[in-house]
Write a protein that holds these residues in place. Structure first.
Motif: not given
Ligand code: FES
Ligand code: FES
Lengths: 160, 699
Positions: A87-100
């Motif tokens: 769930p953490l990695l899914k949310s991370w991708l879904e919310l487009q967390v990373p920039q650089c």
């Protein structure tokens, strides 16, 4: 500075390395084992971008020697690669967390450790854990949302 | 995104703008140029895209990816016109090639400069695929349509995929002119598209410059003179070379280099270096005296930036006036990935992995460095021996426009005749940045009887300071003079997110509130009355509504600021919450942007969130301080950036527009600090003349 043989358990595999007695785990991971997902940014334990899991607990790889890690289970960001459904990695991708993206291994490892310990951390607990990882791009608002969303998903799955 | 493979020696040289198919020019690492006949044909109508027989579309993006999302936003522009199935799109960083023009990413320009070119590149390819598809379907081309990687004959619904048309499309003539889509027909532009570079940023696979590994590579680091302009006198090189794991220790013009078998050994040896330095020319300079000293020394006079009316006469005879001076400190970039560069040396050739904002400048820099070492070779011969590869960048913010790390890495690799990775430890990075300059702003203004600003005089004095942000006053004021004394700087200065807009907007927007208050006016309403640009007025209006500007009291204090930069218009409102008589805390920050047509709205939001946090850190955290000609700070502990828990809630509103796109990476930075200072002025009744600001108590 003497070279010594160290056995490291990293991401489920066993590695024999020749290492200086005082070399931090960070540089063994990056330069000797080629695991470059763990990042160098400050080298003094302030920024958190070198965060790894040591027997499941978050630890700054620039502040512990490789020798101290012998016999412990080390998990780096590469070790979470097969958990893309988490769930953490899914949310991370879904919310487009990373920039650089440079700080993101540290962010993800820390958030993973936090949620592994507790599925529903309080806002204060999230603050306390995540304030150890700096992000120059300013992804903090999304880091917060991703943790909250993952926490909800985990509680829905496993209401303990 | 394709995994990055430093060992990929059959590096394909893109034959730009040729409509060839099967023939690609491969440059083998050994240097001979070989013409390879690729077994699988591909359609490559120009330098920006390629379609293979599996229908996979590869887009080549010539801007550096440092988190601001050009790999995705620019791909959207091509894909929109190409009518391609987005799932089939992959992106690669374009190689250095004149076909792309000057390759340098900065000034929030990526979308603006590519807006037309990339849509046309996609439309050209679409036209050729349409012609090929019509031929294949034996149908007239004007009854055919391109959609989702297929050409369909509308009346019969017969269709053929791009994959099958690859060979045929490559034979079609390149159309002279193309018609671009109308905004109402966009399918991708304006929708929140997932970033193409993110998956690998979640699993450790993303490769930054610092992650480059070459066979038998050595690791180098450097110690540069702490005092700017200092030179090496002597150092304990022989002792350092005795250390285990150390390969070499030598002097360069820039400082002392250590080469080792690993980064850690190199860093430790650097710490053990004992270097005597010849003092630099900056020895007497401190942050507190530098403006005064350099102003005293210079014979230069301020140069005029803007003037109308009779500001000086008006100020002399004003009934009511305000006179103030702000000083804003040096700031460091603190990119998360420290400066580094990897050079592969083989048979007199140099392959350079440069995490740079400008591959074009990196090439010029590397060629220049080698020219000094091999004067017998011509520039052209040298450039032919160099290849620049741009990996992902762990942050840029303007720092990586400069190429000092490239020069050093090339010199070290040449000295060693060996592949080398140069990494600066963070301490070197903090003390040898190209800083956001220290500036001082003297502002004088006067008011008429009704409390309206009558005259405005702004004198900027700064180290290599810039005029952007001060060269067009946004307000309708009858008498204006803006001038600048730009001092030569012994401290390296460089572009920092939003460049001079940051300090100039601070001065203008904070002083505007000082004046408004002196005239008994509501600063937001006075702005709405005096702003000349309708788009700027509109974003401020929107921000006022979103924050219920009218509902302020002792417990909830707001400050606003506006600024136009990089082709976009931004208003920000900062909220302060009163906890008790002596204590304020940050409430919500609201940011409204009009950046013309929004290409990828989610990326725009992310950029604005990041800009607010970047600027808030600069406003609240200890800055870079110069003492005896050197920077006093060392690392993140004494040059802190904003942390997770210090970040307040941020709301970003993108106002709808169909106008051509503006920049988004920087315009969110300038309004933040003055909006916060204006809230503090409202709370404490005192202007904020120095940074860092303190929420509680005077600063
Ligand atoms: S590199 Fe380890 S905490 Fe910064
Ligand atoms: S995403 Fe760039 S530093 Fe965090």
């Amino acid at each position: 500075m003497d070279l010594m043989a160290v056995t490291l358990h990293v991401n489920g595999s066993i590695n024999q390395v020749e290492a200086d007695s005082d070399i931090p785990l960070l540089w063994v991971l990056r330069d000797q084992l080629g695991l470059t997902g763990t990042k160098y940014s400050c080298g003094i334990g302030v920024c958190g971008s070198c965060m790894v899991l040591l027997d499941g607990m978050p630890a700054k790889a620039c502040r512990i020697t490789a020798a101290e890690c012998a016999g412990k289970k080390i998990t780096t960001i590469e070790g979470l690669a097969d958990q893309a459904d988490h769930p953490l990695l899914k949310s991370w991708l879904e919310l487009q967390v990373p920039q650089c993206g440079y700080c993101q291994s540290g962010q993800i490892i820390m958030a993973y450790a936090l949620l592994s310990e507790k599925h529903d951390p309080s806002a204060d607990e999230i603050d306390q854990a995540m304030s150890q990882i700096l992000c120059r791009c300013g992804t903090y608002p999304r880091v917060r949302q991703a943790i909250q969303q993952a926490s909800e998903m985990m509680r829905a799955k496993d209401p303990s | 995104m394709k995994p990055f493979d430093p060992e990929r020696r059959d590096f394909l040289k893109k034959s730009a703008l040729s409509a060839g198919s099967a023939l690609v020019l491969g440059i083998a690492w050994s240097g001979e140029i070989v013409a390879e006949t690729d077994a699988t044909p591909e359609f490559k109508p120009n330098a920006w895209l390629k379609i293979d027989t599996h229908g996979v579309v590869t887009l080549y993006i010539a801007e550096s990816e440092m988190g601001q999302g050009p790999f995705t936003s620019l791909s959207m522009l091509i894909a929109e016109e190409l009518e391609v199935d987005w799932q089939k799109v992959q992106v690669e960083h374009a190689p250095l090639d004149p076909a792309y023009g000057f390759q340098g990413t900065g000034g929030s320009r990526s979308v603006r400069r590519n807006w037309k070119i990339l849509r046309e590149a996609g439309a050209v390819a679409r036209q050729m695929l349409l012609a090929a598809g019509a031929e294949y379907l034996k149908a007239p081309v004007d009854r055919c349509q391109a959609q989702r990687s297929h050409i369909t004959h509308r009346p019969s619904s017969k269709s053929v995929g791009y994959a099958e048309l690859v060979g045929r499309a490559a034979e079609m003539p390149v159309p002279k002119g193309v018609t671009l889509k109308q905004p109402e027909d966009y399918r991708l532009i304006g929708t929140p598209v997932s970033r193409l570079d993110l998956a690998d940023k979640l699993n450790g696979k993303a490769r930054y410059g610092i992650d480059t590994k070459l066979p038998n590579m050595l690791y180098a680091t450097i110690a540069q003179s702490p005092q700017f302009g200092g030179r090496v006198k002597r150092f304990n090189g022989a002792e350092i070379k005795q250390r285990p794991g150390i390969i070499d220790c030598f002097e360069l013009e820039e400082g002392v280099v250590v080469v080792a078998q690993g980064t850690w050994q190199a860093f430790q040896a650097r710490k053990a270096l004992k270097i005597d330095w010849h003092g630099g020319k900056a020895a007497q300079l401190d942050s507190d005296n530098i403006i005064q000293r350099l102003s005293d020394e210079t014979s230069q006079k301020p140069s005029l930036i803007l003037e109308h009316g009779e500001p000086i006469a008006q100020l002399g005879s004003a009934l009511k006036s305000v006179d103030t001076e702000y000083r804003l400190p040096f700031q460091a970039h603190m990119t998360p990935e420290p400066m580094n560069c990897t050079v592969g040396v083989e048979d007199g050739r140099y392959r350079i992995w440069a995490p740079t904002q400008s591959p074009t400048s990196a090439m010029a820099t590397a060629a220049k460095a080698l020219k000094a070492l091999m004067p017998e070779l011509s520039e052209a011969e040298l450039e032919a021996r160099i290849e620049i590869i741009t990996p992902l960048l762990g942050g840029g913010f303007g720092r990586r426009i400069k190429q000092d790390y490239v020069t050093q890495a090339v010199k070290i690799a040449h000295h060693m005749k060996h592949s080398v990775q140069l990494i600066w430890p963070r301490e070197e990075d903090v003390q040898h940045d190209h800083y956001h300059p220290l500036t001082q702003h003297r502002l004088r203004g006067s008011l008429d009887e009704a409390g309206n600003p009558q005259a405005w005089h702004h004198l900027i004095t700064g180290l290599q300071s810039g005029k952007y942000g001060a060269d067009a006053l946004a307000y309708d004021i009858p008498h204006v003079r803006v001038e600048m004394l730009r001092l030569d700087s012994p401290v390296p200065i460089g572009p920092w997110r939003s460049v001079s807009n940051h300090y100039n907007a601070y001065a203008i927007e904070h002083f505007f509130d000082e004046l408004a208050r002196a005239g008994g006016q509501n600063p937001l309403e006075l702005r709405l009355k005096l702003l000349k640009e309708a788009r700027l007025k509109a974003v401020l209006q929107r921000a006022a509504e979103a924050t219920a500007w009218q509902r302020q009291d002792q417990q909830r204090i707001l400050g606003c600021a506006v600024h136009s930069s990089f082709g976009s218009h931004v208003a920000e409102i900062v909220e302060l919450i009163r906890l008790d008589e002596h204590k304020l805390k940050l409430g919500k920050i609201t940011c409204v942007i009009d950046c013309g047509i929004a290409i990828n709205p989610d990326t725009i939001k992310a950029q604005l969130e990041g800009s607010v946090i970047y600027a808030l850190g600069a406003a609240l955290k200890p800055p870079i301080m110069l003492k005896n000609g050197r920077v006093e700070q060392h690392n993140f502990h004494d040059t802190p950036i904003l942390s997770f828990e210090e970040t307040p809630p941020i709301e970003v509103i993108i106002s709808y527009s169909r106008l051509d796109p503006g920049g988004v990476g920087e315009p969110g930075v300038p309004p933040l600090a003055p909006a916060l200072a204006n809230a503090l002025l409202s709370a404490h009744g005192k202007p904020v003349t120095r940074m860092p600001m303190k929420l509680n108590g005077a600063s």
